[in-house]
Enzyme design. Sequence first.
Site: not given
Length: 350
Positions: A121-122
Site C-alpha cells: 500500500d502507499s
Amino acid sequence: MAAAEAAVVSSSSLETDRALVPETAGTGAATAATPPATAAAAAVAAAARTGSEARVSKAALATKLLSLSGVFAVHKPKGPTSAELLNRLKEKLLAEAGMPSPEWTKRKKQTLKIGHGGTLDSAARGVLVVGIGRGTKMLTSMLSGSKRYIAIGELGKATDTLDSTGKVTEEKPYDKITQEDIEGILQKFTGNIMQVPPLYSALKKDGQRLSTLMKRGEVVEAKPARPVTVYSLSLQKFQPPFFTLDVECGGGFYIRSLVSDIGKELSSCANVLELTRTKQGPFTLEEHALPEDKWTIDDIAQSLEHCSSLLPAELALKKSKPEDSNEQVLSCEYITLSETKGEDDVIKTS
C-alpha cells in the site's frame, strides 16, 4: 555547439590573462602566452574528446543496463504506490544510461523489462521485490514464500480503509483491554484460517479494482472469506491504544483485515497505523533492500549477483550476453501487473 561555446569561453579567458601581462615583461613573457587561435583549437579538441568519452561511457552503461537480468529488492518508503516507485526506478536507470538518445536510434530494438511482485500500500514501507529482464518471469514462482511484517495497530477507531488513511467509521472504548487480552486471542489468528479481504483492496470486480469502485462511491459487496496462512503472530509491544504485531504469513493475506479482526475480537475496533514489510521471500529489509540512493546500474548489478544465491537452483538465471551497443535502441517497457490475490500477494506480469 557545446564545444564551440567552450572554445569561446576558453579563448576569452586566455585573452584576458594575456592582457594582464605587463608590457615591461619583455618578449619572453609574450612568447610564453599561448596564441588565442591555438588555445581555441585545443579547447575544441579537448571538448570533442570529452564528448566522445561521455558517449562511449553512456553506451557502455546502456549495454550493461540491457544485460541486467534477475530479481532484487528495493526499499519502498511511505507515500508512493508500488507502481509509482517502479516508475521512479525505471526513470533513474534510463537517465543514468542516457536513454533514449539519438545515438541509439539504430536498426535493432531492445526492450528493458521491469516489474515488481507483492504490492505494498502507499501508506506502507519496506521490501519490494523487483524483476528486471528475464527476472520479470520469475516473480510469481519465486515469491510464493512467506512475508513478514511489523504492524502497529490503534485500538478504539475503525476506518473505511482499515488503516489510518481512511475515514473514521466507528469509535469504541478500549481502556479495559490488557496485554494479556491481546496475547490470549492471537492463537485464533494463527495457522490456516479464513479471512475476509478489505473492501479497499486490489481485488477486482468486473475487471476493476474494488478500491477504485469504492472511491467512485459505488456500492461494493465484501468478498467471501478465503483460506490464508499465518505462520507466526506475536505481540511485541502494547501501549494503549497502540499495539505492535510481528506477523509472518503466506500470500493473499491482509494485515489490515487482521488488525481489524483483532479489534472486533476484543469487543472494540482497530485500524493499522503503521505497516512495514521486513521480509519477502528470501529478501530482507536490512540486508537486501536497496535505498533510493543505491538505484544505480552498478549497484543493481551487484545486488543481482548477491541475490542470485538466494534463489532456488531451478530459478537461477544464466547471465545474458551483452549485445552490440551500436545496434540497439532502448525502448522502455513498463510491465503491467495484474494482481491475482491481495495487496500482499504475488503479482505476475500479464
